[in-house]
Design a protein around this motif. Structure first.
Motif, mmCIF file in Angstrom:
data_model
loop_
_atom_site.group_PDB
_atom_site.id
_atom_site.type_symbol
_atom_site.label_atom_id
_atom_site.label_comp_id
_atom_site.label_asym_id
_atom_site.label_seq_id
_atom_site.Cartn_x
_atom_site.Cartn_y
_atom_site.Cartn_z
ATOM 1 N N LYS A 81 0.995 -1.726 -2.228
ATOM 2 C CA LYS A 81 1.979 -1.497 -1.160
ATOM 3 C C LYS A 81 2.003 -0.013 -0.827
ATOM 4 O O LYS A 81 1.920 0.843 -1.711
ATOM 5 C CB LYS A 81 3.353 -1.981 -1.628
ATOM 6 C CG LYS A 81 4.534 -1.483 -0.792
ATOM 7 C CD LYS A 81 5.213 -0.303 -1.478
ATOM 8 C CE LYS A 81 6.281 0.320 -0.589
ATOM 9 N NZ LYS A 81 6.779 1.614 -1.149
ATOM 10 N N HIS A 82 2.095 0.289 0.459
ATOM 11 C CA HIS A 82 2.155 1.687 0.889
ATOM 12 C C HIS A 82 3.229 1.845 1.956
ATOM 13 O O HIS A 82 3.340 1.022 2.870
ATOM 14 C CB HIS A 82 0.813 2.158 1.452
ATOM 15 C CG HIS A 82 0.861 3.550 1.987
ATOM 16 N ND1 HIS A 82 0.761 4.664 1.180
ATOM 17 C CD2 HIS A 82 1.034 4.028 3.249
ATOM 18 C CE1 HIS A 82 0.863 5.753 1.924
ATOM 19 N NE2 HIS A 82 1.024 5.400 3.179
ATOM 20 N N SER A 83 4.016 2.908 1.828
ATOM 21 C CA SER A 83 5.010 3.250 2.848
ATOM 22 C C SER A 83 4.545 4.486 3.609
ATOM 23 O O SER A 83 3.959 5.397 3.019
ATOM 24 C CB SER A 83 6.361 3.540 2.200
ATOM 25 O OG SER A 83 7.257 4.112 3.135
ATOM 26 N N THR A 84 4.785 4.500 4.913
ATOM 27 C CA THR A 84 4.402 5.672 5.701
ATOM 28 C C THR A 84 5.390 6.820 5.524
ATOM 29 O O THR A 84 5.231 7.863 6.136
ATOM 30 C CB THR A 84 4.290 5.307 7.197
ATOM 31 O OG1 THR A 84 5.528 4.753 7.663
ATOM 32 C CG2 THR A 84 3.164 4.321 7.434
ATOM 33 N N GLY A 85 6.391 6.644 4.682
ATOM 34 C CA GLY A 85 7.272 7.750 4.313
ATOM 35 C C GLY A 85 8.626 7.684 4.979
ATOM 36 O O GLY A 85 8.738 7.378 6.157
ATOM 37 N N LYS A 195 -5.736 -6.628 -1.742
ATOM 38 C CA LYS A 195 -4.991 -6.852 -0.507
ATOM 39 C C LYS A 195 -3.884 -5.806 -0.414
ATOM 40 O O LYS A 195 -3.491 -5.222 -1.434
ATOM 41 C CB LYS A 195 -4.428 -8.276 -0.467
ATOM 42 C CG LYS A 195 -5.529 -9.334 -0.552
ATOM 43 C CD LYS A 195 -5.020 -10.747 -0.312
ATOM 44 C CE LYS A 195 -6.183 -11.741 -0.400
ATOM 45 N NZ LYS A 195 -5.772 -13.120 -0.038
ATOM 46 N N ILE A 196 -3.381 -5.594 0.803
ATOM 47 C CA ILE A 196 -2.480 -4.453 1.027
ATOM 48 C C ILE A 196 -1.291 -4.871 1.884
ATOM 49 O O ILE A 196 -1.454 -5.555 2.895
ATOM 50 C CB ILE A 196 -3.246 -3.303 1.728
ATOM 51 C CG1 ILE A 196 -4.441 -2.854 0.877
ATOM 52 C CG2 ILE A 196 -2.317 -2.122 2.004
ATOM 53 C CD1 ILE A 196 -5.464 -2.021 1.644
ATOM 54 N N VAL A 197 -0.100 -4.428 1.471
ATOM 55 C CA VAL A 197 1.109 -4.588 2.283
ATOM 56 C C VAL A 197 1.591 -3.196 2.666
ATOM 57 O O VAL A 197 1.737 -2.320 1.807
ATOM 58 C CB VAL A 197 2.212 -5.349 1.530
ATOM 59 C CG1 VAL A 197 3.523 -5.335 2.318
ATOM 60 C CG2 VAL A 197 1.790 -6.795 1.271
ATOM 61 N N LEU A 198 1.835 -2.994 3.958
ATOM 62 C CA LEU A 198 2.253 -1.694 4.474
ATOM 63 C C LEU A 198 3.692 -1.747 4.964
ATOM 64 O O LEU A 198 4.110 -2.721 5.588
ATOM 65 C CB LEU A 198 1.349 -1.273 5.637
ATOM 66 C CG LEU A 198 -0.147 -1.187 5.333
ATOM 67 C CD1 LEU A 198 -0.932 -1.076 6.626
ATOM 68 C CD2 LEU A 198 -0.444 0.003 4.428
ATOM 69 N N ASP A 199 4.437 -0.705 4.671
ATOM 70 C CA ASP A 199 5.794 -0.535 5.191
ATOM 71 C C ASP A 199 5.735 0.607 6.198
ATOM 72 O O ASP A 199 5.681 1.779 5.822
ATOM 73 C CB ASP A 199 6.752 -0.206 4.043
ATOM 74 C CG ASP A 199 8.193 -0.025 4.504
ATOM 75 O OD1 ASP A 199 8.480 -0.274 5.690
ATOM 76 O OD2 ASP A 199 9.034 0.368 3.670
#
Length: 443
Positions: A81-85, A195-199
């Motif tokens: 999981k990644h957040s753009t901040g 696999k990737i989940v983006l916030d």
């Protein structure tokens, strides 16, 4: 190949081949290409853009510029999981143990904070004794045994991205969707995610200020994932006010514990359940997001997620006694309330300004390498739409430097707007982007 030919081709709006992009990135990584030529290429990309295939090729070229983490020894589908901040974005501290408790391995390489955006590694290092830098085999061993491991981002992971970002920062080429998307995705791919989940954050406290721009960025990253064989889903979430109530490293650890204990901020919990349910679907532990949400909610209610958090902390040499006594976390020497100057409704909460106030208190960095105060920060006492009386606390500020209290108070007073009439509260979950495009949650 010649750099000038590649620069000219992109300047003229032509599509570059995968080989041309790979050669350019490797030459720059190996210091065989001067900054002035790469800067010219970046500016050409800024104005001419890139096709989906070019962006995917750039992503893989950066991912291949250094080490690739091989997680094949770990059973199961690894979902990152990644957040753009954002501000008070404590999601990783909650999501990592929550999703791991549901049976999806969580392997994260995270960074440190810069500016008003907090870093997961800084937050974890607020836990006494916590070891945030793991050797490769130690990282994999923890993942195999506990289903969760978090370590600092290695300089050997996608080194081309680090070099390119530094150059973009001083050549006015940061605000380019292909460059942003490839930067984020290259690190996720090199870190070994299946696999990737983006916030993707949207609003005054986010990099993307408008929904339209956020959708474009989300679609670019989802397309990269599709083209390189890493299924990716992006959730667009609102950042027109801090997500949680705590801003600052020690304070955010405390809030994560509260949420995993069945309390905590409703907005933070909602975003965690939204992201976590998508992670469970991608990880094969839930058939639908609704099923995933129910499973995650049960894991909070029965405290299995909290137990997994403690297990994770102990595995990385931290003091898990903080779960029973958050007073063991670093405490600030100076505490001050920020109060409402008048009565009325909270009609605006500028997340970026509040994040900046926390940084000034010592919770964040103004430049790379700066030492931070993990006990410093802000505990919000209000949210958008709330009615407050004159003199009612709006926030509580924490620091170990008394001289910083006044400036932080002034910034917060300007960041929180109070009016006689209430305002419309924006929805927290804006939409979702998957392989089928954008799905608007507002319709």
């Amino acid at each position: 190949m010649h750099a000038a030919d590649i620069i000219t081709k992109k300047r003229n709006g032509e599509e570059l081949s995968e080989n041309e992009i790979a050669w350019l990135i490797q030459a720059y990584t190996d210091d065989k290409l001067p900054d002035y030529q790469m800067a010219a290429w970046l500016m050409a990309v800024f104005f001419r853009g890139m096709t989906d295939r070019e962006t995917a090729a750039l992503t893989m070229a950066m991912a291949n510029s250094g080490e690739q983490v091989d997680l094949s020894q770990v059973p199961g589908i690894k979902v990152d999981k990644h957040s753009t901040g954002g501000v008070a974005d404590t999601t990783t501290l909650v999501l990592a143990p929550l999703v791991a408790a549901a049976g999806v391995p969580v392997a994260k390489m995270s960074g440190r904070g810069l500016g008003f955006t907090g870093g997961t590694i800084d937050k974890l290092e607020a836990i006494p004794g916590f070891k945030a830098t793991l050797e490769r085999q130690e990282f994999i061993a923890n993942l195999q045994q506990y289903g969760i491991a978090v370590t600092g981002q290695s300089a050997a992971i996608a080194p081309a991205d680090g070099k390119l970002y530094s150059l973009r920062d001083v050549t006015a080429t940061v605000e380019s969707i292909p460059l942003i998307a490839s930067s984020i995705m290259s690190k996720k791919i090199a870190s070994g995610a299946d696999k990737i989940v983006l916030d993707v954050k949207v609003g005054n406290g986010a990099f993307m200020k408008t929904r339209a721009d956020a959708v474009i960025l989300a679609e670019a990253m989802v397309n990269i994932g599709r083209l390189v064989g890493r299924e990716t889903v992006a959730i667009l979430t609102n950042m027109d006010q801090p997500l949680g109530m705590a801003i600052g490293n020690s304070l955010e650890v405390k809030e994560a514990i509260e949420l995993l204990s069945g309390r905590g901020t409703a907005a933070l919990k909602e975003v965690c359940l939204e992201l976590g349910s998508q992670m469970l679907v991608l990880g094969g532990q839930a058939k639908t997001p609704a099923d995933g949400r129910r499973l995650l909610t049960n894991l909070i209610d029965n405290r299995q997620a909290l137990a997994k958090f403690g297990e994770f902390i102990t595995a990385q040499q931290g003091d898990s006694a903080i779960l029973q006594d958050t007073g063991k976390l670093p405490q600030a020497g100076f505490v001050q309330k920020v109060t409402a100057p008048c009565q009325g409704y909270i009609t605006a909460v500028n997340a970026a300004q509040i994040g900046y106030a926390a940084m000034r208190l010592g919770a964040g960095r103004e430049y790379k390498g700066q030492t931070i105060d993990v006990a410093a920060g802000i505990q919000m006492q209000c949210r958008l739409g709330q009615y407050v009386s004159c003199g009612q606390p709006l926030a509580i500020i924490y620091t170990n430097d008394k001289s910083k209290l006044k400036q932080a108070d002034e910034i917060l007073q300007q960041a929180i707007e109070i009016k006689e009439q209430p305002t419309v509260i924006p929805p927290l979950i804006i939409g979702l982007v998957d392989k089928n495009g954008f799905h608007d949650r507002l319709e």
